[in-house]
Design a protein around this motif. Structure first.
Motif, PDB file in Angstrom:
ATOM      1  N   GLY A 119      33.711   0.088  53.831  1.00 31.28           N
ATOM      2  CA  GLY A 119      33.654   0.233  55.385  1.00 31.28           C
ATOM      3  C   GLY A 119      34.866  -0.619  56.164  1.00 31.28           C
ATOM      4  N   ARG A 120      35.852  -1.078  55.301  1.00 34.47           N
ATOM      5  CA  ARG A 120      36.750  -1.707  56.119  1.00 34.47           C
ATOM      6  C   ARG A 120      38.407  -1.698  55.446  1.00 34.47           C
ATOM      7  N   LEU A 121      38.909  -0.796  56.203  1.00 35.70           N
ATOM      8  CA  LEU A 121      40.022  -0.445  55.591  1.00 35.70           C
ATOM      9  C   LEU A 121      41.266  -0.975  56.275  1.00 35.70           C
ATOM     10  N   ARG A 122      42.581  -0.607  55.965  1.00 42.52           N
ATOM     11  CA  ARG A 122      43.600  -0.810  56.862  1.00 42.52           C
ATOM     12  C   ARG A 122      44.136   0.403  57.476  1.00 42.52           C
ATOM     13  N   GLN A 123      44.079   1.490  57.050  1.00 43.49           N
ATOM     14  CA  GLN A 123      44.146   2.532  57.910  1.00 43.49           C
ATOM     15  C   GLN A 123      42.774   3.248  57.947  1.00 43.49           C
ATOM     16  N   PHE A 124      41.985   2.962  59.020  1.00 50.21           N
ATOM     17  CA  PHE A 124      40.885   4.047  59.228  1.00 50.21           C
ATOM     18  C   PHE A 124      40.873   4.688  60.507  1.00 50.21           C
ATOM     19  N   HIS A 125      39.802   5.438  60.786  1.00 53.04           N
ATOM     20  CA  HIS A 125      39.824   6.271  61.863  1.00 53.04           C
ATOM     21  C   HIS A 125      38.718   6.052  62.927  1.00 53.04           C
ATOM     22  N   GLN A 126      38.816   6.314  64.064  1.00 54.40           N
ATOM     23  CA  GLN A 126      37.878   5.916  65.163  1.00 54.40           C
ATOM     24  C   GLN A 126      37.601   7.214  66.054  1.00 54.40           C
ATOM     25  N   ILE A 127      36.633   7.479  66.495  1.00 52.86           N
ATOM     26  CA  ILE A 127      36.322   8.309  67.726  1.00 52.86           C
ATOM     27  C   ILE A 127      35.740   7.067  68.890  1.00 52.86           C
ATOM     28  N   GLY A 128      36.160   7.661  70.089  1.00 54.61           N
ATOM     29  CA  GLY A 128      35.754   6.679  71.008  1.00 54.61           C
ATOM     30  C   GLY A 128      35.878   7.369  72.485  1.00 54.61           C
ATOM     31  N   VAL A 129      35.332   6.751  73.648  1.00 55.57           N
ATOM     32  CA  VAL A 129      35.370   7.146  74.914  1.00 55.57           C
ATOM     33  C   VAL A 129      35.459   5.931  75.806  1.00 55.57           C
ATOM     34  N   GLU A 130      36.426   6.543  76.810  1.00 56.07           N
ATOM     35  CA  GLU A 130      36.845   5.636  78.018  1.00 56.07           C
ATOM     36  C   GLU A 130      36.291   6.232  79.151  1.00 56.07           C
ATOM     37  N   LEU A 131      35.654   5.644  79.923  1.00 54.29           N
ATOM     38  CA  LEU A 131      35.450   5.898  81.351  1.00 54.29           C
ATOM     39  C   LEU A 131      35.995   4.959  82.430  1.00 54.29           C
TER      40      LEU A 131
END
Ligand code: ATP
Ligand code: MG
Length: 428
Positions: A119-131
C-alpha cells in the motif's frame, strides 16, 4: 541492461490488476460526474516550485519524497507527488478564476520517494476531487458525501470509518501552534529528529508522525478545541450537521492533521483497519490559503485524494471481462476467411480472439485459456460448402451454420447474419 527488475517501488499492472484499478477509477469518475465534477488532467511534471511552495518546505513530501531533476534545458522539474497544486496551477494559468466554483475530478500516477511496502509505492495512483471557489461548509459536506458514495458503490464503505477534525482558521491555528510548541518543547528529548525540526516550523505536523515516541508525546498535547475561534467552531458544527442530515456516520479525531501545510478548517480521512499502517484510503480537507499562496487571488478550496492501489486491494473481484468468441481456422486456406469473420463479428460487437498458429488442439487450448464462450471452426471443406462450425464451449455441442462468407466479396456486403444469430443465442 542493468536489470530486468522494475525500479523499486514501481510495479507492472498485469491485466487482472489493471482491471481492479480501472474498476476504482471508472466508478469514481462516473459518480464524480453525478456530483458535477468534470475530469481534468494536468501534466505529470511541473516546475518544482509548483509543489515546493504550497506543500511546504518542512513537509516530508518536499524534504524527502520528491522526484526532482534538472531537465536538458536547465529547468528544475518535479514529478508530481500529488495533484492539488497542479490543479490550482492550471486554474491560475488557464484563467479559470472568473468561473468559480470549479469542480474537478482527476485520476493518474503520482510519485514519491518513500520506503516501499504494502500500500505504499514510489509510483502510485490517485483519484481525487477539487472544489475551488466555495467557502461554504456545504462544499465540504458535498465532497465528503461524494467520497462516501464512491466507497459505498465500490463495496468498501462498511469497512472504513470517516474521521473528521478541524484545523481551524489561521488565527485559531496560530494560537494553537504556540500552545503545542510549548508542550513539545517541554518534552523535546522524547521527540524524533524529524519532529524536532517540525517543532520549529509547524508543530502540528508532529501529530502526523508515525514514530512511536512522537505518538506518545502527542497523546497528552493540548486540545485544539480550547483554541478554536467561534467562527471555526461554527464551521465545524455546520459540517457535522450536514453529514448527520445525510446520514453519513463519522468519528471526531482531534489528532487528525493532514500532511500538507495549506489546510484550514475541515480535515478528514476515510480509514480502514484492513491495510495495517497504510489504512488511509481517502484523505482531504479545506485549503483556503492555497490559491493565494500560489500567486492567485484569495480563494477558498476543498478536496480529497484517494489511493487507487489501496482501494483496489479492498474491493471485491470486479465483473469478469466479456467472454470472447474464438475463431479457429483449420488449414492454411482458412486463415484469410478467419481474419474476415473475426473482423465482421467484432464490428457487430462480439469480442473475438484469434490465435495465429498451432494445430486444432493447441488452438482449442488457447480458446479455453481466454475463457471463450464459443468457437467458430473454419475448415477448408466448410469453406467449400459455405458453412462454418459453431461449437458451444460450455456444452460441447457443435452445429454447422451457413457462413454467408464468400471470399472476395466486399466487406460491406457481408453480414454473416446466421452465424451472428447462432452466436447471439449462445450469449443470451
Ligand atoms: P500516508 O499517511 O499514508 O503517507 P499521506 O498523508 O501522505 O498518506 P496524501 O498525501 O493525503 O497521503 O494522499 C492521499 C492518499 O493517497 C492516501 O490516503 C493514500 O491512500 C494514497 N497514498 C499516498 N501516498 C501513497 C504511496 N506512497 N503509495 C500508495 N498510496 C499512497
Ligand atoms: Mg505520506
Amino acid at each position: 541492461m542493468r536489470s530486468l527488475q522494475p525500479v523499486r517501488g514501481t510495479q507492472d499492472l498485469l491485466p487482472d490488476a489493471a482491471r481492479r484499478h480501472r474498476q476504482v477509477s471508472e466508478t469514481a469518475r462516473a459518480i464524480a460526474e453525478l456530483y458535477g465534477f468534470a475530469e481534468i488532467e494536468t501534466p505529470i511534471f511541473e516546475f518544482t516550485e509548483v509543489f515546493s511552495r504550497p506543500i511546504g518546505e518542512t513537509s516530508d513530501i518536499v524534504t524527502k519524497e520528491m522526484y526532482t531533476f534538472i531537465d536538458r534545458g536547465g529547468d528544475e522539474i518535479t514529478l508530481r507527488p500529488e495533484n492539488t497544486a497542479g490543479v490550482v496551477r492550471a486554474v491560475l494559468s488557464d484563467g479559470l478564476v472568473q468561473t468559480v466554483p470549479l469542480k474537478f475530478f482527476y485520476s493518474g500516477p503520482m510519485f514519491r520517494y518513500e520506503r516501499p511496502q504494502k500500500g505504499r509505492l514510489r509510483q502510485f495512483h490517485q483519484i481525487g476531487v477539487e472544489l475551488i471557489g466555495a467557502a461554504q461548509p456545504q462544499a465540504d459536506i458535498e465532497i465528503i458525501a461524494l467520497g462516501d458514495r464512491i466507497l459505498d458503490v465500490l463495496g468498501v464503505r462498511g469497512r472504513t470509518v470517516l474521521e473528521l477534525n478541524t484545523l481551524g482558521d489561521p488565527e485559531s491555528r496560530a494560537a494553537y501552534r504556540e500552545a503545542l510548541r510549548a508542550h513539545f518543547l517541554g518534552r523535546i528529548s522524547e521527540l524524533s529528529e524529524d519532529s524536532r525540526r517540525r517543532l520549529e516550523r509547524n508543530p502540528l505536523r508532529i501529530f502526523d508522525s508515525k514514530d512511536e515516541s512522537d505518538r506518545r508525546v502527542s497523546l497528552d498535547a493540548p486540545a485544539f478545541d480550547d483554541y478554536l475561534s467561534s467562527g471555526s467552531r461554527d464551521f465545524l458544527a455546520r459540517v457535522r450537521d450536514g453529514l448527520e442530515g445525510l446520514g453519513i456516520p463519522y468519528r471526531l479525531n482531534s489528532r487528525l492533521v493532514r500532511g500538507l501545510d495549506y489546510y484550514t478548517h475541515t480535515a478528514f480521512e476515510f480509514v480502514t483497519t484492513e491495510l495495517g499502517a497504510q489504512g488511509t484510503v481517502i484523505g482531504g480537507g479545506r485549503y483556503d490559503g492555497l490559491v493565494e499562496m500560489m500567486g492567485g487571488p484569495e480563494m477558498p478550496g476543498v478536496g480529497w485524494a484517494a489511493g487507487i492501489e489501496r482501494l483496489a486491494m479492498l474491493i471485491p473481484e470486479p465483473p469478469a471481462p466479456k467472454r470472447p468468441v474464438a475463431v479457429v481456422p483449420i488449414g492454411a486456406a482458412a486463415e484469410s476467411a478467419a481474419l474476415i469473420i473475426a473482423e465482421v463479428l467484432r464490428h457487430h460487437g462480439f469480442a473475438v480472439d484469434l490465435g495465429y498458429s498451432g494445430n486444432l488442439p493447441r488452438r482449442m487450448r488457447r480458446a479455453d485459456r481466454v475463457n471463450a464462450r464459443a468457437a467458430v471452426l473454419i475448415g477448408e471443406n466448410e469453406i467449400a460448402r459455405g458453412v462454418v462450425a459453431v461449437r458451444d464451449l460450455d456444452s460441447g455441442e457443435q452445429n454447422d451454420v451457413v457462413s454467408g462468407l464468400e471470399l472476395g466479396m466486399e466487406r460491406t456486403d457481408m453480414s454473416l447474419s446466421e452465424l451472428r444469430a447462432r452466436l447471439r443465442a449462445l450469449y443470451d
